[in-house]
Design a protein around this motif. Structure first.
Motif, mmCIF file in Angstrom:
data_model
loop_
_atom_site.group_PDB
_atom_site.id
_atom_site.type_symbol
_atom_site.label_atom_id
_atom_site.label_comp_id
_atom_site.label_asym_id
_atom_site.label_seq_id
_atom_site.Cartn_x
_atom_site.Cartn_y
_atom_site.Cartn_z
ATOM 1 N N CYS A 97 4.619 8.401 -0.774
ATOM 2 C CA CYS A 97 3.414 7.650 -0.426
ATOM 3 C C CYS A 97 2.127 8.181 -1.221
ATOM 4 O O CYS A 97 1.992 9.277 -0.835
ATOM 5 C CB CYS A 97 3.264 7.297 0.795
ATOM 6 N N SER A 98 1.631 7.473 -2.080
ATOM 7 C CA SER A 98 0.461 7.923 -2.710
ATOM 8 C C SER A 98 -1.078 7.205 -2.265
ATOM 9 O O SER A 98 -1.773 7.259 -2.744
ATOM 10 C CB SER A 98 0.487 7.490 -4.178
ATOM 11 N N GLY A 99 -0.617 6.528 -0.938
ATOM 12 C CA GLY A 99 -1.910 5.847 -0.505
ATOM 13 C C GLY A 99 -2.460 6.443 0.925
ATOM 14 O O GLY A 99 -2.991 5.850 1.521
ATOM 15 N N CYS B 246 5.720 3.160 -1.460
ATOM 16 C CA CYS B 246 5.997 2.703 -0.139
ATOM 17 C C CYS B 246 6.860 1.293 -0.263
ATOM 18 O O CYS B 246 7.869 1.013 0.448
ATOM 19 C CB CYS B 246 4.799 2.451 0.770
ATOM 20 N N CYS C 243 1.699 4.218 4.099
ATOM 21 C CA CYS C 243 0.637 3.242 3.995
ATOM 22 C C CYS C 243 0.923 1.847 3.756
ATOM 23 O O CYS C 243 0.381 0.794 4.217
ATOM 24 C CB CYS C 243 -0.126 3.630 2.730
ATOM 25 N N GLY C 244 2.333 1.511 3.275
ATOM 26 C CA GLY C 244 2.951 0.242 3.152
ATOM 27 C C GLY C 244 2.387 -0.452 1.939
ATOM 28 O O GLY C 244 3.054 -1.718 2.003
ATOM 29 N N ARG C 245 1.550 0.029 1.265
ATOM 30 C CA ARG C 245 0.843 -1.035 0.122
ATOM 31 C C ARG C 245 1.218 -0.169 -1.123
ATOM 32 O O ARG C 245 0.900 -0.757 -2.147
ATOM 33 C CB ARG C 245 -0.569 -0.879 0.413
ATOM 34 N N CYS C 246 1.397 0.887 -1.360
ATOM 35 C CA CYS C 246 1.569 1.742 -2.520
ATOM 36 C C CYS C 246 2.899 1.473 -3.221
ATOM 37 O O CYS C 246 3.798 0.897 -2.629
ATOM 38 C CB CYS C 246 1.242 3.378 -2.482
HETATM 39 ZN ZN LIG Z 1 2.213 4.240 0.362
#
Ligand SMILES: [Zn+2]
Ligand SMILES: [Zn+2]
Length: 366
Positions: free
Chosen positions: A104-106, A96, A90-93
């Motif tokens: 990844c948890s997003g 990541c 997701c690039g945001r969590c």
């Molecule tokens: Zn993530």
């Protein structure tokens, strides 16, 4: 379109399904040019991965051409050839941002052919495109990069890097299937002193020698522990890498290491194994586990581009995408077919060659 659909344990079919559509602005749609089958897909078909719902399209490794992009996608364009990895980010969590894309948890992590429709299909919806796909450099064929989707980064990150392989180390690789062989191939980037491959199959051990093992041990015929201690002056190996996923091989790996040694578990385990702390507590050992993050994919891609790493020996069989069911049979019967990885290709192949033995023309080379 057509795709390989999971219908519950033991049930799969290449059948007509609705075309995928963009669902989020960060999605892209990709026409799958080349895909492959993983040992994990066989685990799913055995019912070992209950998170996979009947009706899910399987597959988490592919190379394809972008046909549609979501409104928020900025780094990928229609017509680009992309590698789709087993791990999405997701690039945001938090994970990541730390480079732990596997965790990844997003909404990312291992999602294809698991939590969402996968890549053994004519088309696929690919989430988080900007942070998850890799453009294929010009001059490289699909087959050159296909195994970067899973086995190469998995073996390198979870085996070689977690195991802390150093120049001159003696390493034991327990299991000579595709993952064990990928461990041998990528361990050589660190110039270990000696690689010892352990397996129950002589055919696989022969492959291990071809991939660079210096010593092979068939532990169905001889005592692997005894041989390893003989070979290491009674000390044990610096690093033992478990690449099977059964209790016996994990326990063997923990018994093979020298004091201060490292055990890296790569195998996917379905049962508990015994941790012999009564002997290990005093030996200063490190044991690691993990799911791949694929953060080394750009590095491995560079090595392939520079022809310093050659994944082509993994491609033992070729089929077209619409022969995917037949390809599963060949892959599942690796003991007799000696299949390592199967290349499933959308492009037409020469009709005079028998199925599974066809050479597909590489696509995308200028
Ligand atoms: Zn993530
Ligand atoms: Zn896989």
């Amino acid at each position: 379109m057509k795709a390989l659909v999971y219908h519950g344990p033991g049930e799969r079919a290449w059948e007509q399904v609705p075309d995928p559509v963009l669902q989020e602005p960060t999605d892209i749609i990709v026409k799958i040019d080349t895909s492959t089958i993983c040992g994990t897909d066989l685990h799913i078909l055995k019912g070992d991965v209950p998170a996979v719902q009947p009706g899910t399209i399987l597959g988490h490794e592919a190379v394809g051409t972008v046909t549609e992009i979501g409104a928020a996608v900025t780094t990928v364009a229609v017509g680009d050839r992309v590698l789709i990895s087993c791990i999405s980010s997701c690039g945001r969590c938090r994970f990541c941002k730390e480079g732990h894309y596997g965790l990844c948890s997003g909404g990312g992590g291992w999602i294809f052919g698991h939590l969402i429709d996968g890549l053994q299909a004519e088309y696929a919806r690919v989430p988080f495109a900007d942070t998850s796909v890799y453009k294929v450099p010009e001059g490289l064929s699909d087959e050159d990069v296909l195994f970067l989707a899973d086995i190469l980064p998995t073996a390198f990150e979870v085996g070689v890097l977690n195991g802390g392989v150093q120049p001159g180390d003696t390493i034991a690789v327990v299991g000579s299937g595709p993952i064990g062989l990928a461990v041998i191939m990528t361990a050589k980037l660190y110039t270990p002193g000696r690689i010892i491959a352990i397996d129950l199959s002589d055919a696989r051990l022969e492959k291990a020698r071809e991939f660079g093992a210096d010593v092979t041990i068939n532990n169905g015929v001889e005592d692997a522990l005894e041989r390893v201690f003989e070979l290491t002056g009674g000390l044990g190996v610096d690093v033992a890498i478990e690449a099977v996923g059964v209790p016996e091989t994990f326990e063997l790996a923990t018994a093979l290491i020298r004091p201060g040694g490292r055990v890296a578990n790569v195998g996917v385990h379905g049962h508990s194994a015994t941790l012999h702390l009564e002997t290990l507590w005093i030996r200063d050992v490190t044991i690691t586990t993990g799911l791949v993050d694929t953060k080394t994919t750009p590095q491995l891609l560079k090595l392939i581009e520079e022809r310093k790493l050659d994944p082509s020996p993994f491609a033992t069989h070729h089929f077209t995408l619409d022969e995917t069911e037949q390809a599963y049979d060949v892959f599942a019967d690796a003991a007799t077919t000696h299949a390592l990885k199967i290349v499933l290709s959308a492009v037409p192949v020469a009709l005079d060659a028998p199925a599974g033995d066809r050479k597909v023309e590489p696509v995308g080379i200028a």
